[in-house]
Design an enzyme around this catalytic site. Structure first.
Site, PDB file in Angstrom:
ATOM      1  N   GLY A 118       0.817  -1.199   0.000  1.00 17.87           N
ATOM      2  CA  GLY A 118       0.000   0.000   0.000  1.00 17.87           C
ATOM      3  C   GLY A 118       0.861   1.262   0.000  1.00 17.87           C
ATOM      4  O   GLY A 118       1.252   1.724  -1.056  1.00 17.87           O
ATOM      5  N   SER A 152       5.434  -5.481  -2.730  1.00 16.23           N
ATOM      6  CA  SER A 152       5.153  -4.086  -3.002  1.00 16.23           C
ATOM      7  C   SER A 152       5.669  -3.206  -1.868  1.00 16.23           C
ATOM      8  O   SER A 152       6.852  -3.265  -1.544  1.00 16.23           O
ATOM      9  CB  SER A 152       3.647  -3.917  -3.235  1.00 16.23           C
ATOM     10  OG  SER A 152       3.399  -2.693  -3.835  1.00 16.23           O
ATOM     11  N   TYR A 153       4.803  -2.374  -1.222  1.00 17.66           N
ATOM     12  CA  TYR A 153       5.311  -1.559  -0.121  1.00 17.66           C
ATOM     13  C   TYR A 153       5.737  -2.417   1.065  1.00 17.66           C
ATOM     14  O   TYR A 153       6.432  -1.941   1.962  1.00 17.66           O
ATOM     15  CB  TYR A 153       4.280  -0.514   0.324  1.00 17.66           C
ATOM     16  CG  TYR A 153       4.917   0.590   1.152  1.00 17.66           C
ATOM     17  CD1 TYR A 153       5.543   1.667   0.527  1.00 17.66           C
ATOM     18  CD2 TYR A 153       4.939   0.526   2.534  1.00 17.66           C
ATOM     19  CE1 TYR A 153       6.167   2.658   1.274  1.00 17.66           C
ATOM     20  CE2 TYR A 153       5.559   1.518   3.294  1.00 17.66           C
ATOM     21  CZ  TYR A 153       6.168   2.577   2.649  1.00 17.66           C
ATOM     22  OH  TYR A 153       6.797   3.559   3.384  1.00 17.66           O
ATOM     23  N   ASP A 212       6.055  -6.398 -14.410  1.00 19.76           N
ATOM     24  CA  ASP A 212       5.527  -5.365 -13.531  1.00 19.76           C
ATOM     25  C   ASP A 212       6.214  -4.045 -13.841  1.00 19.76           C
ATOM     26  O   ASP A 212       7.447  -3.959 -13.817  1.00 19.76           O
ATOM     27  CB  ASP A 212       5.782  -5.760 -12.073  1.00 19.76           C
ATOM     28  CG  ASP A 212       5.411  -4.659 -11.095  1.00 19.76           C
ATOM     29  OD1 ASP A 212       4.488  -3.882 -11.396  1.00 19.76           O
ATOM     30  OD2 ASP A 212       6.044  -4.592 -10.025  1.00 19.76           O
ATOM     31  N   HIS A 253       2.937  -7.641 -10.989  1.00 22.47           N
ATOM     32  CA  HIS A 253       3.306  -7.116  -9.681  1.00 22.47           C
ATOM     33  C   HIS A 253       3.000  -8.097  -8.550  1.00 22.47           C
ATOM     34  O   HIS A 253       3.773  -8.233  -7.608  1.00 22.47           O
ATOM     35  CB  HIS A 253       2.545  -5.805  -9.465  1.00 22.47           C
ATOM     36  CG  HIS A 253       2.944  -5.048  -8.250  1.00 22.47           C
ATOM     37  ND1 HIS A 253       4.199  -4.512  -8.089  1.00 22.47           N
ATOM     38  CD2 HIS A 253       2.253  -4.719  -7.126  1.00 22.47           C
ATOM     39  CE1 HIS A 253       4.261  -3.885  -6.918  1.00 22.47           C
ATOM     40  NE2 HIS A 253       3.088  -4.002  -6.326  1.00 22.47           N
TER      41      HIS A 253
END
Length: 505
Positions: A82, A181-182, A428, A482
């Site tokens: 996020g 991701s984050y 990605d 991703h």
């Protein structure tokens, strides 16, 4: 004497028996999930879910016991990114125990089938909604929704300490931290907190062995500079566009000379136009447009920019990044965002400043299922009146990126002997593999396994890897986006199982 000896033996036997019963029954039975709406068969293993409270924050977890050998298989904590996105993204769309099919009629509950490539095939896996305010995690005190990298890691570590006290039978198992991701920030910061606790003798002692990061945000410079070579290598921009951008802007886009900034912005316009209509999370996939969306790609409502706003504001210290179309604004901090110390806007917050909030991927199945009262009751989640509606990504939190670059964290962890797998879906464009390949090489570790293909369980080339000293591996997954396990579930389970087992990938 004989009678006393007999009594002692019987007492010892009874103590051992009672201890065994305690170990077997240690998991809190009140957290046991006995059924799930939409699934009409027996679970292949036990499931537990519920809350653990940390300083006024109620963190929600869903725990899937391994389908293979729970007593010895690793415990894996999974975190989505996020910041502000629920780890039920991983549960529903990636490597959870079920595949979700849309209901037969509009508004009908999804139908759940067993996922043959679930990561619970080979591990005990915890899906954690973190930080508080995300998914089903909540606090009655909304000031708790003001957080950042360091506090999130501290809270997740406190969660694990309490979780293992509630599930003591899993304390001896190897522990791995994973995410995408984050969570490229969440994972190494949490692993570092665990390592510090181990060194200090904090109880219970967690048996941390390593961690996995998929398409993870890592370092501002490497993440920012990954896009142009990725776009060029994927034939998304011409050689002429590439050469002109590099000649004008250089290869370090954080340090464009002031005299070149205006011209650099100009040279980025053809690149922007070339990438504008792509699905940033998988350049091979189309963009999903929700019901009622205007699919005229020339309309204002469908226009987004793949150009980092920092290129439009070169030289300014305050940069407000543009957003992209994504499943409910995205599960990840995008390549166009300026990762630096300070407040990191959530995707819904970003969308409020944009002309468009059209997502690329459909999240209707998860949103419908997790907002059904019967589902919330079955998984012991508080009702909507307490937590608010479940959203894939929320704008309730105010999040600060206060941990800086992750490279020192990776250096510290790997030199302490913790194993690391940095994996990357190679299609990605959000956090391109080019950045992950570059920062892992920048550590300067000796190459112990030269660049080579790796093979999936069906004997096909699944991607490429390079192995380094200090048990660090960089790995690509061919054709994945991703969220790797969403696109390549078989291959994801293959490398996951081999990494956990200490086998050659």
């Amino acid at each position: 004497m004989a009678a006393m000896a007999k009594f002692s033996v019987l007492s010892l036997f009874c103590m051992l028996f009672v201890s065994l019963v305690v170990i077997i029954e240690a998991a809190p039975q009140s957290s046991l999930v006995t059924h799930l709406p939409g699934f009409n068969a027996n679970f292949p293993s036990k499931h537990y879910s519920g809350y653990i409270s940390i300083d006024g924050k109620n963190l929600f977890y869903y725990f899937v016991v391994s389908e293979r050998n729970p007593a010895s298989d690793p415990v894996v904590l999974w975190l989505n990114g996020g910041p502000g996105c629920s780890s039920f993204d991983g549960f529903v769309y990636e490597h959870g125990p079920f595949n979700f099919a849309e209901g037969k009629s509009k508004g009908a509950l999804p139908v759940l089938h067993l996922n043959p490539y679930s990561w619970s095939k080979v591990s005990n896996i915890i899906y954690l909604d973190s930080p508080a305010g995300v998914g089903f995690s909540y606090s009655q005190n909304q000031t708790k929704y003001i957080t950042g990298d360091i506090q999130t890691a501290l809270d997740a570590y406190a969660f694990l300490l309490q979780w293992f006290q509630q599930f003591p039978e899993f304390q001896p198992n190897p522990l791995y931290i994973s995410g995408e991701s984050y969570a490229g920030v969440y994972v190494p910061t949490l692993a570092s907190q665990i390592a510090k606790g181990i060194n200090k003798g904090t109880k219970p002692t967690l048996n941390l062995k390593g961690y996995l990061v998929g398409n993870g945000v890592t370092d501002r410079r490497f993440d920012r500079n990954a896009l142009v070579p990725f776009a060029h290598g994927m034939a998304l921009i011409s050689d002429k566009i590439f050469q002109e951008v590099v000649a004008t802007c250089g290869t370090d886009l954080l340090n464009v000379p002031p005299s070149n900034r205006s011209l650099c912005h100009e040279k980025f316009q053809p690149l922007d136009r070339a990438l504008d209509e792509l699905n940033v999370y998988d350049i091979l996939e189309p963009c999903y447009h929700g019901p009622g969306a205007d699919n005229n790609k020339n309309s204002k409502e469908n226009k987004t920019s793949s150009l980092p706003l920092s290129f439009q504001q070169l030289g300014k210290t305050t940069e407000k990044p543009l957003g992209v179309r994504k499943r409910m604004f995205g599960r990840a901090w995008p390549f166009r965002a300026n990762i630096e110390d300070g407040i990191v806007p959530s995707w819904p917050q970003l969308a409020k400043t944009l002309d468009s909030s059209v997502p690329c991927i459909n999240d209707e199945v998860a949103t419908l299922w997790l907002n059904t009262p019967e589902v919330r009751e079955a998984i012991h989640a508080q009702p909507e009146s307490v937590t608010g509606p479940w959203e894939l990504c929320t704008d309730r939190i105010r999040y600060s990126h206060d941990a800086g670059s992750m490279i020192p964290y990776h250096q510290n962890l790997t030199t302490q002997g913790y194993r690391a797998l940095i994996y990357s879906g190679d299609h990605d464009m959000c956090v391109p593999y080019t950045g992950s390949e570059a920062w892992t090489a920048s550590l300067g570790y000796k190459i112990v396994d030269e660049w080579r293909p790796w093979f999936s369980s069906d004997n096909q080339v699944a991607g490429y890897l390079q192995g380094y000293a200090n048990s660090l591996t960089f790995l690509t997954i061919k054709g994945a986006g991703h969220t790797v396990a969403e696109y390549k579930p078989r291959e994801a389970l293959d490398f996951f199982q081999r990494f956990l087992g200490g086998k050659r990938i």
